[in-house]
Structures are given as structure tokens and as C-alpha cells.
Design an enzyme around this catalytic site. Structure first.
Site, PDB file in Angstrom:
ATOM      1  N   GLY A 489     -18.819 -26.141  33.579  1.00 55.68           N
ATOM      2  CA  GLY A 489     -18.528 -24.775  33.638  1.00 55.68           C
ATOM      3  C   GLY A 489     -17.536 -24.370  32.647  1.00 55.68           C
ATOM      4  N   GLY A 490     -17.582 -23.116  32.116  1.00 58.43           N
ATOM      5  CA  GLY A 490     -16.638 -22.657  31.252  1.00 58.43           C
ATOM      6  C   GLY A 490     -16.867 -23.471  29.943  1.00 58.43           C
ATOM      7  N   ASP A 491     -15.963 -24.179  29.409  1.00 62.05           N
ATOM      8  CA  ASP A 491     -15.825 -24.706  28.088  1.00 62.05           C
ATOM      9  C   ASP A 491     -15.582 -26.293  28.250  1.00 62.05           C
ATOM     10  OD1 ASP A 491     -12.301 -24.312  26.792  1.00 62.05           O
ATOM     11  OD2 ASP A 491     -13.422 -24.700  28.832  1.00 62.05           O
ATOM     12  N   GLU A 492     -16.270 -26.672  29.517  1.00 61.26           N
ATOM     13  CA  GLU A 492     -15.999 -28.024  29.952  1.00 61.26           C
ATOM     14  C   GLU A 492     -17.265 -28.759  29.927  1.00 61.26           C
ATOM     15  OE1 GLU A 492     -12.033 -28.136  32.484  1.00 61.26           O
ATOM     16  OE2 GLU A 492     -13.900 -27.965  33.667  1.00 61.26           O
TER      17      GLU A 492
END
Length: 597
Positions: A489-492
Site C-alpha cells: 500500500g502507498g509507497d511500501e
């Protein structure tokens, strides 16, 4: 010559069909019953074998627990440090009473000994068993045992561990009733208050008596097989084939039953054999073999247990059923002939009427496959069936396509096409189970993009989405086919590395990922660099569960990010750094607490 009519022919045909059907059904029932009985016998034998193996393991663990109880008594360490076995010693006599009590309550114990590290492994307390009961060996009769593997190997163990010897024939001098018997030795270190090993407690177990106890409730027609990790028979219905290595002539289980080779290669944990499928390997028998770990702390040591049952006993009920089936087939054959005549007469009358009508209505017409051009009820049914078949196929194709799309959407990230967190956790848990079974390791890499927020704020979310898709493509290019990359999720992002190479390859892969993400990206004419910080956790060193591996990798990533971006850090290094910081803080507090002169 009068030719047989349709009624006669149909009667004969239906009668033959009835006889063949009843015969085939009876034969199938007989064969199916034989197969079912053998399969049930295999399952029963496998369950009994696993239960027997579990009982053996529990019995061995109980012996190890007794050894730990004796070793943990404070007087055992005191005597092992200060006593030489000569002359009167009140604490030694009190401890000897405890040893004697264990011998009395465990008739399968052949010897219990307390052996000191000093005096070349001298026996300080020793109880043997002979035909008359217990024998206390004292004084000059006590022997030095430091040269035996079960002593010096156990002395090398840390306190609390259990040494388990291979099962062998006891040839030590002066062992009374134990001499010449199959013996299993379990030992554990005796440690003083500081944790130093000062001696060992050794318990010799009569393997024959142990097995008789754990298999006491098996049916009388069961045959027991037992082999060590090399395949030597320790228990066999033919006693002449046991302990061949002690007689200069090895008899191996994998030679007698070649199907058991995968058990010793550790590629399988259980094998089933029966004389119906493999008459050469299991002539007249049904057999089940399982591999069991040998002792609680024995490493890769194992035993192979097997149970066999005569095939005649298993198939006794099938033979009785076969006789009854033959009687029933004869009765139903006569009944089928009678019913065929009645049915043929009832069927041919409307068939003659239909044939006359069909001759005048469809003259010169030949119907092939499905009769779609017929105008009667059969034609209507044929056309309806054809339309229904086509509609069902069309609907099923649409349904399958939708189902595949839904499954993909539920388990993959819609932006990057990578597995999502749910699918990754499933793969990680499955990988942990496989690594546990194979005794291998795996690594989890937690990848967090360093400058993604600035890119998102500067260029907008649409550019940010394209950056994430580009990062996913670069991850796929860097990783091997067997490695798994996912977006949490996001930048992970998260990466799973499996197999023996994971421990050594994880840092190198992390470096390659950082190198790939440090290269410039060209998105819609804009040049930018993302960069990444990576945390690494490894199974089984850092954790044994999927959630903890993910949390540890996350913690290592944050530690790497706090130490400077575009870096990777292993979780074990994080723990080591914390220990060093705690030690440094402790030393600083100690210096501050010193009084000034």
C-alpha cells in the site's frame, strides 16, 4: 426360413444387457470391495503406525524428562564436583536412593548413572538391573566412561539438552542384565550454580521392553518393523534379520522394501504398500511405514516404523462377499431375461406404429447425430437441448471470465499488477511451512520509497501512480522468477526470497533493488529519482511467523531510514545495535555513579 422378428431380437439384446450389467456390477462390487478393504486396512495401519511412533517418541521424551529431573537436583551437581565415589558420603547415599526409586518404578530402565567430568568420567552413582532386581555398583567397581561418545558428547551439550544415542546392542563389560540387549541411552548435562557442566546423568533403556509396552494393545496379527536412520532393522518378525550390523551382516529396510527409500532420503514421511498393487514388494501383506524424529533434541536423527497385516486377513470378508455376489448375479440374470421379454413386447408395439408413420413422413431422410430437423416431440427436444447447450456454454464462459477477473482483483494491486498484502501473506505462510518441512530459510525485504511523497506533491498523483508502476516493473527486472514481490500500500513494497540462497542472497538483492530504484525515471518527460530504504528479516533466525517477519522487516526498514536514506539493514543488526546502545548507556551511567576523589 422364418427370420427372427424385432421382438425376439430386442428380447435377446435386453436380456444380454441385463446379464452383462448384473455380472459387471457384481464383478465391480467384488473388486471395489477388495480395494476398499485394502484401502481401509492401509489407513488403519497408517493410523496405528503413527500412533505407535508417537508413543515411542513420548516414551523417549519421558526418559529424557526423568534424566533432566535427576540432573537438576542440586545434590547431583555437588556430588559431581566434590565426590570421588570412594568411601562413605551421606549426600551421595541420599541421591542414590532417588536413583534407585526411578529404577524401581521404570522396569524398562537397565542402568542409571551419575558420571562426573572429573577423574576421566568416573561413575559416582550407578544402578544396574539383573535377574534378581537392582544392583548397586560401588567403590572400585565403578568405571571410567570418559572415552564413550554418550559421555563426552553429552558433556559438550548445554544444560537442559538431551543426548540420544543410536539404538545398538550393549557390549560394555559388567553391565549385568543389560549386556547383549538392544539399548537406547539418553543423557543430559549436570550443571552447577554458575551453569558450568560438571557431569552427566545417563539412563540406559531396554528397547525390547519399551517397544513391548507401547505396542501392547496392537492386534495380534500385526507385524512390527523398526529401522534406524540408516535402514538397519532393529525390529523384524524374523529375529535373524535384526541388528545385522552387530553380526557383520547388515539387513536394510530399503533393500527388503524398496518403496521405503524416500523415507530415508527424507523426501517422504509415510509409505503405504499392499500385495494387490505391488505383489513383489508386499507379497501377501498390507504395510504402512512412517518416519519419526528420534528423541526431543536429536537433530536430524530419526527412526522408521512399520506395521504389516496379512492380506488374507484383510480380504476374508471380500471372499465371502464374492460368493454371495455370484448367487445374486445368477438370480438377477434370470430376472433380467424375464423382464426383457415383457419390455420388448411392450416397446415394439408403439415402435411399429412410429416406424410406419416415419416411413411415410420422412421418406429418404437420414438423421445424423442430433436430429434437429425432426418435427415431432423428439425433434423439439433435440432443438431445445441444442439451444440450451449453446446458452449454457455461453453463460459459463462469461461466468468463468468474470470469476477470473474477480479473483485477480481480490488478490492483486490494481495499479501495479503485483500481489497485494492478502495474497503475499498467504504465499509467505505457505513458504514458511515449506521451509520448515525442508529445514531451509527464507528472507523478507521491506522496501519503502524515500522520495515518493515529494514526487507526489511536486508532480501530482497521476505521475505518482506512474512512478509506482515503474517501480514495480524494476522490482520484477531485479528479482528472480522464484522471488515474490508485492505492494502493501502507498509507497511500501515487500519481497519474499525463498530457498537455501536466501540468507546469503538477501543483502545482495537489497543492494540491487536500491541500485535499480536510484536510477533516474523518465515519466511524461519528467526526470526523477525515487530511492528506497530496505529492512530485512529472516526465517527462522528473526521469527517463525509471517506477521512477525513482516513487522521485523518493517522495524529494520525504519532503522535504515533513520540512519540515512537509500540504505538497507537486517533485523539482526538492529538488535545488535540496540544491545550495544544499551551497553553503552549502562557504562555511561556507571561512570556517572562513581564518586569523585
Amino acid at each position: 426360413m422364418i427370420r427372427p422378428g424385432l421382438t425376439f431380437k430386442l428380447s435377446i439384446l435386453l436380456a444380454c444387457i441385463g446379464v452383462l450389467a448384473s455380472g459387471a456390477t457384481g464383478y465391480y462390487a467384488y473388486r471395489a470391495n477388495r480395494t476398499m478393504l485394502v484401502s481401509e486396512a492401509e489407513r488403519s495401519l497408517l493410523t496405528s503406525t503413527e500412533l505407535l511412533g508417537q508413543r515411542v517418541s513420548v516414551a523417549i521424551d519421558d526418559v529424557g524428562a526423568d534424566a533432566q529431573v535427576l540432573a537438576s537436583m542440586p545434590s547431583s551437581a555437588d556430588i559431581a564436583q566434590s565426590d570421588d565415589g570412594i568411601g562413605p558420603n551421606a549426600p551421595r547415599e541420599q541421591l542414590a536412593q532417588v536413583y534407585a526409586s526411578f529404577m524401581v518404578h521404570h522396569p524398562e530402565y537397565l542402568q542409571i548413572r551419575l558420571i562426573t567430568r572429573q577423574h576421566y568420567g568416573l561413575e559416582l552413582i550407578r544402578f544396574d538391573r539383573d535377574a534378581d532386581g537392582l544392583v548397586r555398583v560401588e567403590g572400585n567397581s565403578l568405571q571410567e566412561k570418559g572415552q564413550f561418545a554418550y559421555v563426552f558428547d553429552t558433556l559438550a551439550f548445554s544444560p537442559g539438552r538431551i543426548y540420544t544415542s543410536p539404538i545398538s546392542v550393549n557390549h560394555e563389560y559388567g553391565t549385568h542384565a543389560a549386556e547383549g540387549k538392544p539399548t537406547l541411552r539418553l543423557g543430559t548435562p549436570v550443571a552447577d550454580a554458575s551453569g558450568a557442566v560438571v557431569g552427566v546423568v545417563i539412563i540406559d533403556v531396554d528397547v525390547d521392553d519399551l517397544l513391548k509396552r507401547v505396542q501392547s494393545d496392537l492386534p495380534s496379527d500385526y507385524q512390527v518393523y523398526l529401522a534406524n536412520e540408516w535402514g538397519d532393522f532393529l525390529v523384524h518378525p524374523d529375529a535373524s534379520k535384526t541388528f545385522g550390523f552387530d553380526k557383520g551382516r547388515r539387513v536394510l529396510m530399503q533393500d527388503s522394501f524398496s518403496a521405503t527409500k524416500p523415507l530415508f532420503d527424507q523426501s517422504k514421511s509415510e509409505v503405504l504398500l499392499n500385495g494387490l498393487v505391488r505383489p513383489r514388494q508386499a507379497a501377501g501383506q498390507v504395510l504402512a511405514f512412517v518416519r519419526r524424529p528420534f528423541g526431543a533434541s536429536a537433530g536430524n536423527r530419526f527412526i522408521v516404523l512399520g506395521l504389516g497385516k496379512p492380506l488374507d486377513h484383510v480380504l476374508a470378508g471380500a471372499n465371502q462377499l464374492g460368493i454371495r455376489i455370484i448367487r445374486m448375479v445368477l438370480i438377477f440374470s434370470v430376472l433380467a431375461l424375464f423382464l426383457a421379454i415383457l419390455f420388448a413386447r411392450a416397446l415394439t408395439k408403439p415402435l411399429h406404429i412410429l416406424a410406419y408413420a416415419a416411413t411415410h413422413l420422412f421418406a429418404g431422410h437420414a438423421m445424423e447425430t442430433l436430429p434437429l430437423k425432426r418435427t415431432d416431440e423428439i425433434g423439439v427436444l433435440a432443438r431445445c437441448f441444442d439451444r440450451l447447450r449453446r446458452e449454457i456454454k455461453s453463460q459459463m464462459d462469461v461466468l468463468h471470465n468474470k470469476q477470473r477477473e474477480l479473483v485477480h482483483l481480490a488478490t492483486h494491486d490494481g495499479l501495479t499488477g503485483l500481489p497485494n498484502r492478502m495474497l503475499f501473506m498467504q504465499k509467505l505462510e505457505a513458504a514458511i511451512g515449506e521451509a520448515t518441512r525442508r529445514g531451509e530459510a527464507l528472507a523478507v525485504l521491506f522496501v519503502d520509497l524515500d522520495r515518493f511523497k515529494q514526487i507526489n506533491d511536486q508532480f501530482g498523483h497521476s505521475i505518482g501512480d506512474k512512478v509506482l508502476a515503474a517501480v514495480a516493473r524494476r522490482l520484477k527486472e531485479v528479482l528472480c522468477t522464484a522471488d515474490v514481490a508485492a505492494r502493501l500500500g502507498g509507497d511500501e513494497f515487500i519481497v519474499l526470497i525463498e530457498g537455501p540462497r536466501s540468507a546469503e542472497a538477501a543483502p545482495g538483492i537489497a543492494s540491487r533493488i536500491m541500485g535499480a530504484l536510484n536510477e533516474e525515471l523518465l515519466i511524461d518527460g519528467q526526470s526523477m529519482t525515487v530511492g528506497a530504504s530496505i529492512g530485512i528479516s529472516q526465517y527462522p533466525d528473526d521469527s517463525a511467523t509471517a506477521e512477525e517477519l513482516l513487522l521485523n522487516a518493517d522495524a529494520a526498514m525504519y532503522a535504515a531510514k533513520s540512519g540515512g536514506r537509500c540504505a538497507y539493514l537486517r533485523y539482526r543488526d538492529v538488535l545488535e545495535r540496540r544491545k550495544q546502545e544499551q551497553a553503552s548507556e549502562g557504562a555511561t551511567e556507571g561512570r556517572e555513579a562513581e564518586p569523585t576523589a
